[in-house]
Design a protein around this motif. Sequence first.
Motif, PDB file in Angstrom:
ATOM      1  N   ALA A 328       2.580  -7.330  -9.548  1.00  0.00           N
ATOM      2  CA  ALA A 328       2.598  -6.192  -8.629  1.00  0.00           C
ATOM      3  C   ALA A 328       4.009  -5.627  -8.496  1.00  0.00           C
ATOM      4  O   ALA A 328       4.209  -4.406  -8.504  1.00  0.00           O
ATOM      5  CB  ALA A 328       2.054  -6.613  -7.264  1.00  0.00           C
ATOM      6  N   GLN A 329       4.998  -6.509  -8.382  1.00  0.00           N
ATOM      7  CA  GLN A 329       6.397  -6.064  -8.284  1.00  0.00           C
ATOM      8  C   GLN A 329       6.812  -5.317  -9.551  1.00  0.00           C
ATOM      9  O   GLN A 329       7.493  -4.289  -9.489  1.00  0.00           O
ATOM     10  CB  GLN A 329       7.306  -7.262  -8.053  1.00  0.00           C
ATOM     11  N   HIS A 330       6.405  -5.825 -10.700  1.00  0.00           N
ATOM     12  CA  HIS A 330       6.727  -5.177 -11.970  1.00  0.00           C
ATOM     13  C   HIS A 330       6.159  -3.762 -12.029  1.00  0.00           C
ATOM     14  O   HIS A 330       6.873  -2.808 -12.395  1.00  0.00           O
ATOM     15  CB  HIS A 330       6.169  -6.016 -13.118  1.00  0.00           C
ATOM     16  N   PHE A 331       4.892  -3.619 -11.649  1.00  0.00           N
ATOM     17  CA  PHE A 331       4.269  -2.296 -11.715  1.00  0.00           C
ATOM     18  C   PHE A 331       4.798  -1.361 -10.624  1.00  0.00           C
ATOM     19  O   PHE A 331       4.865  -0.147 -10.820  1.00  0.00           O
ATOM     20  CB  PHE A 331       2.752  -2.429 -11.631  1.00  0.00           C
ATOM     21  N   VAL A 363      -5.238  -7.650 -15.857  1.00  0.00           N
ATOM     22  CA  VAL A 363      -3.934  -7.054 -15.563  1.00  0.00           C
ATOM     23  C   VAL A 363      -3.996  -5.535 -15.646  1.00  0.00           C
ATOM     24  O   VAL A 363      -3.346  -4.830 -14.878  1.00  0.00           O
ATOM     25  CB  VAL A 363      -2.855  -7.603 -16.526  1.00  0.00           C
ATOM     26  N   ARG A 364      -4.802  -5.011 -16.563  1.00  0.00           N
ATOM     27  CA  ARG A 364      -4.922  -3.553 -16.700  1.00  0.00           C
ATOM     28  C   ARG A 364      -5.473  -2.936 -15.416  1.00  0.00           C
ATOM     29  O   ARG A 364      -5.017  -1.882 -14.968  1.00  0.00           O
ATOM     30  CB  ARG A 364      -5.822  -3.214 -17.883  1.00  0.00           C
ATOM     31  N   GLU A 365      -6.446  -3.599 -14.790  1.00  0.00           N
ATOM     32  CA  GLU A 365      -7.000  -3.090 -13.540  1.00  0.00           C
ATOM     33  C   GLU A 365      -5.959  -3.141 -12.425  1.00  0.00           C
ATOM     34  O   GLU A 365      -5.826  -2.192 -11.637  1.00  0.00           O
ATOM     35  CB  GLU A 365      -8.242  -3.894 -13.145  1.00  0.00           C
ATOM     36  N   LEU A 366      -5.210  -4.241 -12.351  1.00  0.00           N
ATOM     37  CA  LEU A 366      -4.153  -4.355 -11.342  1.00  0.00           C
ATOM     38  C   LEU A 366      -3.110  -3.254 -11.529  1.00  0.00           C
ATOM     39  O   LEU A 366      -2.653  -2.640 -10.556  1.00  0.00           O
ATOM     40  CB  LEU A 366      -3.490  -5.728 -11.437  1.00  0.00           C
ATOM     41  N   GLU A 367      -2.745  -2.993 -12.769  1.00  0.00           N
ATOM     42  CA  GLU A 367      -1.758  -1.938 -13.042  1.00  0.00           C
ATOM     43  C   GLU A 367      -2.267  -0.582 -12.563  1.00  0.00           C
ATOM     44  O   GLU A 367      -1.521   0.194 -11.949  1.00  0.00           O
ATOM     45  CB  GLU A 367      -1.456  -1.883 -14.539  1.00  0.00           C
ATOM     46  N   ASN A 368      -3.534  -0.295 -12.818  1.00  0.00           N
ATOM     47  CA  ASN A 368      -4.098   0.982 -12.380  1.00  0.00           C
ATOM     48  C   ASN A 368      -4.105   1.102 -10.857  1.00  0.00           C
ATOM     49  O   ASN A 368      -3.844   2.182 -10.306  1.00  0.00           O
ATOM     50  CB  ASN A 368      -5.527   1.136 -12.916  1.00  0.00           C
ATOM     51  N   VAL A 369      -4.393  -0.007 -10.169  1.00  0.00           N
ATOM     52  CA  VAL A 369      -4.412   0.003  -8.702  1.00  0.00           C
ATOM     53  C   VAL A 369      -3.012   0.271  -8.151  1.00  0.00           C
ATOM     54  O   VAL A 369      -2.837   1.063  -7.214  1.00  0.00           O
ATOM     55  CB  VAL A 369      -4.962  -1.340  -8.167  1.00  0.00           C
ATOM     56  N   ILE A 370      -1.999  -0.376  -8.727  1.00  0.00           N
ATOM     57  CA  ILE A 370      -0.629  -0.165  -8.259  1.00  0.00           C
ATOM     58  C   ILE A 370      -0.169   1.259  -8.559  1.00  0.00           C
ATOM     59  O   ILE A 370       0.475   1.905  -7.712  1.00  0.00           O
ATOM     60  CB  ILE A 370       0.333  -1.178  -8.909  1.00  0.00           C
TER      61      ILE A 370
END
Length: 489
Positions: A328-331, A363-370
């Motif tokens: 999350a911090q990275h994105f 991870v792709r879904e998490l990236e989209n959410v962030i």
Amino acid sequence: MRRTGSILVVDDEEIMREILDALLTREGYHVQLASSGEEGIELARSVPFDAVIVDVMMPGLDGIATLEELKKLDDELPVLMITAFASVETAITAMKRGAFDYITKPFKNDEVLMVVRNAVERRQLVAENTALRQTLQAQSQRFAGIIGRSPRMKQVFDLIIQAAPSRSTILVTGESGTGKELVARAIHRNSPRAERAFITVNSGNLPPDLLESTLFGHVKGAFTGAVYPKKGLCDLADKGSIFFDEIGNIPPETQAKLLRVMQEREFMRLGGMDTIKVDVRIIAATNCDLRQMVEDGRFREDLFYRLHVINIFLPPLRDRKDDIPLLAQHFLEKYGEENSRGTLELAPEALDVMMDYDWPGNVRELENVIERAVVLSSGQRIGADLIPEHIRSAPAFHIPKFVVPPEGISFKDVITNVEKRLIESTLEAAGGVQKRAAELLKIKPTTLNEMIKRYEIGTRRKKSPAHTDDAAETPSRARPFPAAELTRE
């Protein structure tokens, strides 16, 4: 709830030091006391604190001067000013000099505790972000953007480091969205081939003839439109690495030619007769069960074993949730920079919501959410309200506690009841989409469909075009999941 954190109280009045010491110690903080600004500065030089409370009016080094010296030692240290001589001018001066907040005497205990709690949380959040940022920088340099510090990911990193220097073929497996191409790039980056080309092939996007021409090149006249001879990707990847994304999608007729490249390190151009030698390292990835594909006759057995020399399995995000804060911090940093938003913070309640979710899209879904949260945010803090509703409302599964009556209980009936309720709850969290619910339950969609029919849960009406995507993805929490609202797609 008892707090944790270290607090330094700097006040020349003994009674005030004792009051604050008792109040904060009772709350769970570790407290140290100083009777002067000079003593407080010396303590701050030798001991790390999460927050400092400083009296404005003190003999010798006064509160404002003490504040300035503390900020020189650590600019991120939250300093709280407290005084009986309340004035707008003093408050403005203190805040301009870097004070975190301002309290006046006489004060209420709850007021002091709230301000201290905010200061400590801020301090700890800054420290966590700094540590995360340092980890991210170190990993990005070596592992091509793969983010993780969980035991499962440490195993992946170890395998990358061990396998990278060799010439062996590597197969990267894992669900869609776990970052298989990043692993392939990290292997290349840590290998002796790092200075040569890394070529990616999207295995399933091309028909066989065009795929072979793309890989091996063609001679003039090999097919209609082949006016000039052309080199292929294998030529470009010579002395480097070639990555086959979704290797299971390669047509059977191309599989044999790829096997020859791997075994003999040679190939022929499409329409040509000359043998061309090449030195390429093959890295492949798939989210399919290649063994099953071999059994079904859809994938060559000899190619499977040639690929399966070293297998690196990427775990799904639900099995490495310790990595969510780091990711999350990275994105946040990535999309904060892309959108010129500066430094962004993730609120603890937002992180709690994300930690409770199973992330079927990984991870792709998490990236989209962030990314969505960064774009929609109006401030520098990302709250839980910016996390999509289907994630916030996803139910956590809890095993109910059963009380067995004296006459006994039907094991079959209990399991049936729990199974049906679990399916209904998961369908509700998935907005009625069976495919998504099957991913959450880690079963095949066909298996879930059979269970839905068995328990007569029903079938869903297709949504009308007037419905918005947001509405379709926001299941109601006010009522049980309706029986006639399921869809296979």
